[in-house]
Design a protein around this motif. Sequence first.
Motif, PDB file in Angstrom:
ATOM      1  N   TYR A  44     -29.840  37.202   2.203  1.00 29.62           N
ATOM      2  CA  TYR A  44     -30.086  37.501   0.864  1.00 29.62           C
ATOM      3  C   TYR A  44     -31.391  38.431   0.995  1.00 29.62           C
ATOM      4  O   TYR A  44     -31.563  39.557   0.389  1.00 29.62           O
ATOM      5  CB  TYR A  44     -30.392  36.176  -0.019  1.00 29.62           C
ATOM      6  CG  TYR A  44     -29.348  35.579  -0.561  1.00 29.62           C
ATOM      7  CD1 TYR A  44     -28.729  36.174  -1.862  1.00 29.62           C
ATOM      8  CD2 TYR A  44     -28.784  34.428   0.012  1.00 29.62           C
ATOM      9  CE1 TYR A  44     -27.480  35.523  -2.215  1.00 29.62           C
ATOM     10  CE2 TYR A  44     -27.863  33.763  -0.535  1.00 29.62           C
ATOM     11  CZ  TYR A  44     -27.245  34.262  -1.760  1.00 29.62           C
ATOM     12  OH  TYR A  44     -26.162  33.526  -2.398  1.00 29.62           O
TER      13      TYR A  44
ATOM     14  N   VAL B 262     -34.944  34.285  -5.464  1.00 34.50           N
ATOM     15  CA  VAL B 262     -33.572  33.912  -4.501  1.00 34.50           C
ATOM     16  C   VAL B 262     -34.328  32.806  -3.414  1.00 34.50           C
ATOM     17  O   VAL B 262     -33.498  31.865  -3.440  1.00 34.50           O
ATOM     18  CB  VAL B 262     -32.995  34.975  -4.079  1.00 34.50           C
ATOM     19  CG1 VAL B 262     -32.011  34.454  -2.899  1.00 34.50           C
ATOM     20  CG2 VAL B 262     -32.244  35.862  -5.082  1.00 34.50           C
TER      21      VAL B 262
ATOM     22  N   LYS C 241     -30.952  33.079  -9.122  1.00 33.48           N
ATOM     23  CA  LYS C 241     -30.395  34.067  -8.585  1.00 33.48           C
ATOM     24  C   LYS C 241     -29.731  35.004  -9.682  1.00 33.48           C
ATOM     25  O   LYS C 241     -29.799  36.319  -9.631  1.00 33.48           O
ATOM     26  CB  LYS C 241     -29.173  33.526  -7.794  1.00 33.48           C
ATOM     27  CG  LYS C 241     -29.307  32.848  -6.570  1.00 33.48           C
ATOM     28  CD  LYS C 241     -28.033  32.231  -5.654  1.00 33.48           C
ATOM     29  CE  LYS C 241     -28.282  31.693  -4.562  1.00 33.48           C
ATOM     30  NZ  LYS C 241     -27.142  31.481  -3.656  1.00 33.48           N
TER      31      LYS C 241
ATOM     32  N   LEU D 293     -24.390  39.155  -7.592  1.00 32.68           N
ATOM     33  CA  LEU D 293     -25.367  38.355  -7.558  1.00 32.68           C
ATOM     34  C   LEU D 293     -25.811  37.786  -8.898  1.00 32.68           C
ATOM     35  O   LEU D 293     -25.931  36.446  -8.984  1.00 32.68           O
ATOM     36  CB  LEU D 293     -26.739  38.903  -7.270  1.00 32.68           C
ATOM     37  CG  LEU D 293     -27.848  37.952  -7.007  1.00 32.68           C
ATOM     38  CD1 LEU D 293     -27.625  37.096  -5.598  1.00 32.68           C
ATOM     39  CD2 LEU D 293     -29.226  38.819  -6.298  1.00 32.68           C
TER      40      LEU D 293
ATOM     41  N   GLY E  35     -25.213  33.605  -9.316  1.00 27.05           N
ATOM     42  CA  GLY E  35     -25.841  32.745  -9.587  1.00 27.05           C
ATOM     43  C   GLY E  35     -25.309  31.663 -11.020  1.00 27.05           C
ATOM     44  O   GLY E  35     -25.622  30.620 -11.080  1.00 27.05           O
TER      45      GLY E  35
ATOM     46  N   GLU F 117     -20.881  33.852  -1.894  1.00 27.67           N
ATOM     47  CA  GLU F 117     -21.821  34.497  -1.293  1.00 27.67           C
ATOM     48  C   GLU F 117     -21.248  35.410  -0.277  1.00 27.67           C
ATOM     49  O   GLU F 117     -21.903  36.638  -0.111  1.00 27.67           O
ATOM     50  CB  GLU F 117     -22.534  33.540  -0.379  1.00 27.67           C
ATOM     51  CG  GLU F 117     -23.412  32.781  -1.217  1.00 27.67           C
ATOM     52  CD  GLU F 117     -24.456  31.676  -0.315  1.00 27.67           C
ATOM     53  OE1 GLU F 117     -23.861  31.291   0.879  1.00 27.67           O
ATOM     54  OE2 GLU F 117     -25.414  31.559  -0.960  1.00 27.67           O
TER      55      GLU F 117
END
Length: 415
Positions: free
Chosen positions: A43, A90, A102, A152, A156, A173
Amino acid sequence: MITEKKLFKIYSVLAIYIIVITITLASIGTYLDNKKLLILHPYIFFIGFGNLSILILNRYLTNAIYPQLEISPKNKLIYIANVLTSILLVTFAIYFKIPLLKAVAGFMLMLSSSHAIYEIFKNLSIKEIWNDISARYYIFDVLFLLNAALGLFVLGLKEAYPNLKLIPFFITESSYFLGSSFPLSISTMGFIYSYIVRNNDKNLIRKFFDYWFYIFVGGVLTFLILILMDLYRGMMISSNSLIIGVVIIFFITLNFLIKFYRNKFKHPTFSFVISGISLLILTGIFGVMNIYYLQGREYGSRLADIHMWIYKSHTHAALLGWISLSFLGILYAVYPSINKNNSTKNLKEGFKKLLSEKQIKNAFIQLFIAVTMIVIIEFAFYYDNKTILLISGLILSSSISFTFVNLIKNRNYES
């Protein structure tokens, strides 16, 4: 007042140390088997290094082609603040298990990339962009950066509200990291065209790179669709076709490098880039092995433990090798020019030496150490040796941090 020169120095320092922090966290996380560090480090890399490189470095490269696409240090500082804040969000999201952070980070990154896209299309027409092959690469990666930020944001939301049926099943992810690596790859291809292919006396090679834009972008997008549809043969054909294209680029770059070094001067940029391309080929080979061992499994399945070294080798050859080495090579070309002239005007005049002999010698030593450590890391994944992974990772991060000493702190540039 922040000048273009100072802004680029800020970017360069941040980019170098984000790579260093990423590798250090990965090394320590692997040795201690700390899951939070292992989750966090990619990340940091893609949010930090990825966004800064596309939003700032790429704007300098694009400005060298289109001066009307001015660089606003004020806006770029806002981008930097946005990116650094997103990294913090994050980090808190992972450590304190607040996945909604996120989504907030993703939304902030979407604002930055959307503004960058607005600036581009405010000053350039689609026809202007399409007429220059390298600009096509540089500008399309901003569009894909926006897509990664959206990924992203949605990831989240998915983690915060797992029962929300509106979110597609393929938002994971892994898909976010894959989507984030794509704009960085496109950007590097643009640099290769600008400084290696553009002035090639063979029209066939220039034409290949023109078509390669469509093959590369279309091929990767097709590959992603084939993954979602779980079409094994299609994935194998698509991935192997992309590897063949990268091999062709490797030989084009190697041929250029040999001629350039023989007829002009030895510069580390091209050695860094060709090392990166070599590791991109390795990334592709490990990727094909991934597909083979995941054949028939449900989307998002994990490789069996006996084959996890393949997945780790695939991702780290891409992250540590292809992306990091290529961008360090670009820095060795761009930073001295901007530092000397406080603008990108000199970049349009062709590739110049600028670095001192000592800097060049040190850069080649740095590259040798980095590549050696990356190869050792790949073997260490196979043997699952955490001690070697820790030591080689820390040496690799030290070699990359040396860029600050050799390139940024050292101001003995030639004319």
